[in-house]
Design a protein around this motif. Structure first.
Motif, PDB file in Angstrom:
ATOM      1  N   THR A  45      65.921  -8.511 -11.565  1.00 36.82           N
ATOM      2  CA  THR A  45      65.644  -7.238 -10.913  1.00 36.82           C
ATOM      3  C   THR A  45      65.163  -6.230 -11.943  1.00 36.82           C
ATOM      4  O   THR A  45      65.283  -6.444 -13.155  1.00 36.82           O
ATOM      5  CB  THR A  45      66.900  -6.700 -10.202  1.00 36.82           C
ATOM      6  N   TYR A  46      64.642  -5.132 -11.419  1.00 33.96           N
ATOM      7  CA  TYR A  46      64.083  -4.094 -12.278  1.00 33.96           C
ATOM      8  C   TYR A  46      64.591  -2.736 -11.811  1.00 33.96           C
ATOM      9  O   TYR A  46      64.793  -2.506 -10.609  1.00 33.96           O
ATOM     10  CB  TYR A  46      62.551  -4.111 -12.214  1.00 33.96           C
ATOM     11  N   THR A  47      64.765  -1.847 -12.784  1.00 32.93           N
ATOM     12  CA  THR A  47      65.109  -0.463 -12.477  1.00 32.93           C
ATOM     13  C   THR A  47      64.109   0.436 -13.184  1.00 32.93           C
ATOM     14  O   THR A  47      63.819   0.254 -14.375  1.00 32.93           O
ATOM     15  CB  THR A  47      66.533  -0.112 -12.948  1.00 32.93           C
ATOM     16  N   ARG A  67      66.779   7.996 -12.266  1.00 32.60           N
ATOM     17  CA  ARG A  67      66.459   6.753 -11.578  1.00 32.60           C
ATOM     18  C   ARG A  67      65.466   7.023 -10.450  1.00 32.60           C
ATOM     19  O   ARG A  67      65.679   7.886  -9.605  1.00 32.60           O
ATOM     20  CB  ARG A  67      67.724   6.117 -11.014  1.00 32.60           C
ATOM     21  N   GLY A  70      65.065   0.865  -7.897  1.00 23.95           N
ATOM     22  CA  GLY A  70      65.685  -0.290  -8.525  1.00 23.95           C
ATOM     23  C   GLY A  70      66.094  -1.324  -7.514  1.00 23.95           C
ATOM     24  O   GLY A  70      66.003  -1.115  -6.290  1.00 23.95           O
TER      25      GLY A  70
END
Length: 296
Positions: A45-47, A67, A70
Motif C-alpha cells: 500500500t501507499y500513503t 496525509r 492512503g
C-alpha cells in the motif's frame, strides 16, 4: 485535483526507524510512503503526504506532514508512461479512480514518480484545429499531431480536435479555387482564365482581389473561407488556424472566442510557439477569473 507541476517535487520513501536520518531533499513538497506487504511479494500500500519543511540546506527537517490519501485510496499504475504528458496522466487517472480509489501513482520511462489525486478532466484544455481539406490530413492537423506526438505540448495539458471545412463540397465546372495544388475539381486562379459570368469563387479576400484584378468586369459569386470572415466556419472553443496574411498572425478573437493564427506556411516552430502563447493567455485569463470569484 492535486497534480504536481514537476515530478522533482515528489519524493518516495519507505518506513524508516525513529533514529534514522529523516531529512528530505529541499525540493520535496509531496512524499509517497511505500508500505511493503508482509506476504513478501511486490504488492503493498501507499500513503501520500503533503510535506512542510524547515531550514535552508539541501537536506531539511520535516516540520509537518499532511496525509492526503492512503491505503485502498491509492493505486500504482503498472506501466511506464511519459509523465510529462499531463493530459495523458489526468485521463488515465480519471479512468482508474473508481470506488474508493482517488489517487494514482505513475512511473516515468526514466523511473521518476509522480501522482494525480482526484483527477479533474476540466483541467485539460481542448483546442480546435481550424483548417481546410484537402489535403488529408489537413496541413495544420498534420503539423500539430506530429508536434503533439513529440511531447512538446506535454506540460500544457491540452488536447486537439478538428474543425475542418471540406472544400470538395464546392467542386464543379463553374467553381474557381485559389490554387491548383489543392487537386480540387474546378478552375483555379493560378492556372485558368475565366471569360464568362457566373463563376463561384471559393477563397479569401486575397483570392477575391486576384480574381477582380485578373478578370475585371466578370460577375461572380463568392464563398469566403477566411477564418476572420468565413461564411461557413464558426469556432466553438479556443482554436488555432492559419491565414495567408502574415500580419494577421498572433492571438486573436473571432466571433467572441480566443484563438491563435499562424501564417499559411508557418514552420513547426511557429505553430508550437503559437499554441504555447495561446495556452499561456487562456490560463492567465482563467486564473484572473478565479481570483475575481475568490474576492467576491
Amino acid at each position: 485535483m492535486i497534480f504536481p507541476q514537476e515530478y522533482k517535487n515528489v519524493g518516495v520513501t519507505r518506513p524508516v526507524p525513529e533514529d534514522a536520518d529523516r531529512r528530505i531533499y529541499f525540493l520535496t513538497e509531496y512524499m509517497i510512503e511505500e508500505n511493503s506487504c508482509s506476504c513478501g511479494d511486490e504488492s503493498g500500500t501507499y500513503t501520500l503526504y503533503r510535506v512542510s519543511q524547515a531550514g535552508d540546506q539541501l537536506l531539511r527537517e520535516v516540520s509537518s506532514l499532511e496525509r492526503i490519501a492512503g491505503g485502498e485510496e491509492v493505486i500504482k499504475y503498472g506501466k511506464q508512461l511519459n509523465i510529462k504528458d499531463r493530459a495523458l496522466l489526468i485521463e488515465t487517472a480519471h479512468e482508474l479512480c473508481k470506488g474508493n480509489v482517488n489517487t494514482v501513482i505513475f512511473t516515468g520511462i526514466d523511473m521518476h514518480v509522480t501522482f494525480v489525486h482526484r483527477p479533474d478532466l476540466s483541467a485539460i484544455l481542448n483546442i480546435e484545429i481550424v483548417d481546410v481539406v484537402p489535403p488529408e490530413p489537413s496541413w495544420l492537423s498534420s503539423v500539430l499531431r506530429r508536434l503533439e506526438a513529440s511531447g512538446v505540448f506535454g506540460d500544457l495539458a491540452v488536447k486537439f480536435s478538428e474543425n475542418l471545412t471540406d472544400l470538395r463540397r464546392f467542386e464543379g465546372a463553374g467553381t474557381v479555387f485559389p490554387c491548383s495544388s489543392s487537386g480540387l475539381e474546378g478552375k483555379c486562379l493560378d492556372s485558368d482564365v475565366i471569360t464568362e459570368d457566373g463563376s463561384l469563387l471559393v477563397g479569401c479576400e486575397i483570392s477575391r482581389s486576384l480574381f477582380e484584378s485578373r478578370f475585371p468586369g466578370i460577375d461572380y459569386s463568392f464563398v469566403n473561407i477566411c477564418p476572420f470572415k468565413s461564411d461557413i466556419f464558426k469556432p466553438s472553443r479556443p482554436f488555432i488556424t492559419r491565414c495567408c496574411r502574415s500580419e494577421k498572425s498572433g492571438i486573436v478573437t473571432i466571433k467572441g472566442i480566443k484563438g491563435a493564427v499562424v501564417h499559411w506556411g508557418a514552420s513547426e516552430f511557429f505553430v508550437a510557439s503559437a499554441v504555447w502563447d495561446l495556452v499561456r493567455e487562456l490560463r492567465e485569463q482563467e486564473s484572473s477569473l478565479d481570483n475575481v470569484e475568490v474576492m467576491d
